[in-house]
Scaffold this active site. Structure first.
Site, PDB file in Angstrom:
ATOM      1  N   GLY A  27       2.472   6.332   2.183  1.00  0.00           N
ATOM      2  CA  GLY A  27       1.055   5.961   1.673  1.00  0.00           C
ATOM      3  C   GLY A  27       0.113   6.332   2.861  1.00  0.00           C
ATOM      4  N   SER A  28      -0.770   5.628   2.976  1.00  0.00           N
ATOM      5  CA  SER A  28      -2.069   6.044   4.127  1.00  0.00           C
ATOM      6  C   SER A  28      -1.393   6.284   5.461  1.00  0.00           C
ATOM      7  CB  SER A  28      -3.024   4.864   4.153  1.00  0.00           C
ATOM      8  OG  SER A  28      -4.202   5.116   5.023  1.00  0.00           O
ATOM      9  N   SER A  54       5.235   9.723  -4.912  1.00  0.00           N
ATOM     10  CA  SER A  54       4.776  10.201  -3.597  1.00  0.00           C
ATOM     11  C   SER A  54       5.946  11.338  -3.019  1.00  0.00           C
ATOM     12  CB  SER A  54       4.956   9.165  -2.349  1.00  0.00           C
ATOM     13  OG  SER A  54       3.849   8.383  -2.443  1.00  0.00           O
ATOM     14  N   GLN A  87       7.719  -5.658   1.727  1.00  0.00           N
ATOM     15  CA  GLN A  87       8.587  -5.392   2.692  1.00  0.00           C
ATOM     16  C   GLN A  87       9.632  -6.186   2.735  1.00  0.00           C
ATOM     17  OE1 GLN A  87       6.588  -5.386   6.518  1.00  0.00           O
ATOM     18  NE2 GLN A  87       5.043  -3.758   6.127  1.00  0.00           N
ATOM     19  N   HIS A 109       2.392  -3.194  11.369  1.00  0.00           N
ATOM     20  CA  HIS A 109       1.444  -4.578  11.381  1.00  0.00           C
ATOM     21  C   HIS A 109       2.669  -5.717  11.425  1.00  0.00           C
ATOM     22  CE1 HIS A 109      -1.246  -7.760  10.369  1.00  0.00           C
ATOM     23  NE2 HIS A 109      -0.923  -7.857   9.035  1.00  0.00           N
ATOM     24  N   GLU A 232     -28.253   0.280   4.074  1.00  0.00           N
ATOM     25  CA  GLU A 232     -28.635   0.165   5.262  1.00  0.00           C
ATOM     26  C   GLU A 232     -27.512  -0.327   6.389  1.00  0.00           C
ATOM     27  OE1 GLU A 232     -32.686  -0.292   6.268  1.00  0.00           O
ATOM     28  OE2 GLU A 232     -33.319   0.548   4.265  1.00  0.00           O
TER      29      GLU A 232
END
Length: 342
Positions: A27-28, A54, A87, A109, A232
């Site tokens: 993944g990322s 993937s 996990q 993490h 903004e």
């Protein structure tokens, strides 16, 4: 005392020499780590579940793709690059049975380790390498010859060189080009969750939505509310990132500064700070993680309902319309682009 920052001179790829590195998940973060390590001369393989979308992507990038179990059997250092809630089951089914003494398990993490969702064997290294940026930035900065600052932590050091392995990995992904800071699994996990919930995601999205709703309910056009409360915000955040809070204040008008200094504390007040402390306590004592695990195991019904409600909010339909009027704002299909790495 300021944190110790490790540089490229203090991180050495030699601690990865002769080792096969497995990235479980593509993944990322997984694809960025794998590609950067490969370009740094490391021996990298990918571990994926049967039928993963993937697989062809990883193979196109030049990687050998194995099943998760076979990748763990083959590798010396195994990075767990799958979502937190997935996990534990992957660890029990495919990782733990194939770990042997002296191998290294690496996380980006600390949640699964810190809250004992995974209880690793005592005869392996358990480390963390956590870049402070999304995977696409970790990759793009590396390609440009730069890097994203990274954290490292050691939970278990069986071989005596776990920290050096973490530093070597951080160097391999480009983190040491920017700087590597040592932390602990506890500190990284608890501060990361707090930042996400109280400020970066929960706090910011709730503040933006509340501001939008306040203006619309008062009779102002939703387009005006969107510009002032969401669009903004990026300008202000960019100024903070580039120059700090004081730098942001230097760059805005005197009227904006005065409003900032005299009204901000009325929004983020003692009640807000009390709520932040309560959120932090729930993170520290494990309440949040228990709730999240229960929600995940229950099929994510509330989670998906809240996501759907958010997607249908007026701020989203207003924003979609206005973004189409602004050619300089990237029109990114985040869901579609991410699907390729699932």
């Amino acid at each position: 005392m300021p944190a110790k920052v490790y540089t490229e001179e203090e991180a050495d790829l030699k601690f990865l020499d002769g080792k096969k590195l497995a990235v479980i998940g593509y993944g990322s973060q997984g694809h960025a780590h794998a590609l950067n390590l490969k370009d740094s001369g490391c021996d990298v393989i990918i571990g994926l579940y049967e039928g993963s979308k993937s697989k062809p992507v990883a193979e196109q990038h030049g990687f050998q793709v194995l099943s998760t179990a076979d990748a763990v059997k083959t590798a010396d250092v195994i990075m767990v690059a799958v979502p937190d809630m997935k996990q534990p089951s992957i660890y029990e089914q495919d990782i733990a049975p194939n770990l042997v003494a002296g191998k290294t398990l690496l996380f980006t993490h600390g949640l699964s380790i810190h809250y004992s969702l995974i209880k690793p064997a005592e005869d392996i290294n358990v480390i963390m390498v956590a870049p402070k940026g999304p995977g696409h930035t970790v990759r793009s900065q590396y390609v440009e010859g730069k890097g994203v600052p990274s954290l490292i932590a050691v939970y278990q050091d069986k071989t005596g060189d776990a920290k050096n392995i973490a530093l070597g990995w951080a160097k391999g992904i480009g983190g040491a080009r920017a700087g590597v800071i040592e932390t602990t699994f506890k500190e990284e996990t608890e501060t990361d969750l707090f930042g996400e919930q109280a400020v970066l995601c929960g706090g910011a999205s709730a503040l933006v939505t509340a501001g939008f709703e306040t203006l619309v309910e008062a009779g102002y056009q939703p387009e005006m509310a969107y510009f002032e409360c969401l669009h903004e915000l990026k300008l202000i955040v960019d100024l903070m990132v580039e120059s700090g809070v004081s730098g942001m204040r230097f760059s805005i008008s005197e009227t904006a500064k005065y409003g900032d200094l005299t009204r901000g504390e009325r929004v983020i007040n003692k009640h807000s700070r009390k709520a932040m402390k309560e959120i932090l306590k729930e993170i520290q004592n494990g309440t949040f993680t228990k709730q999240w695990v229960k929600e995940y195991e229950g099929g994510l019904k509330n989670y998906n309902k809240m996501l759907e409600d958010g997607e249908n909010h007026e701020i989203e339909t207003t924003g979609k319309f206005l973004r189409n009027l602004m050619p300089w704002v990237p029109k990114t299909d985040i869901k579609g682009s991410q699907a390729a790495y699932n």
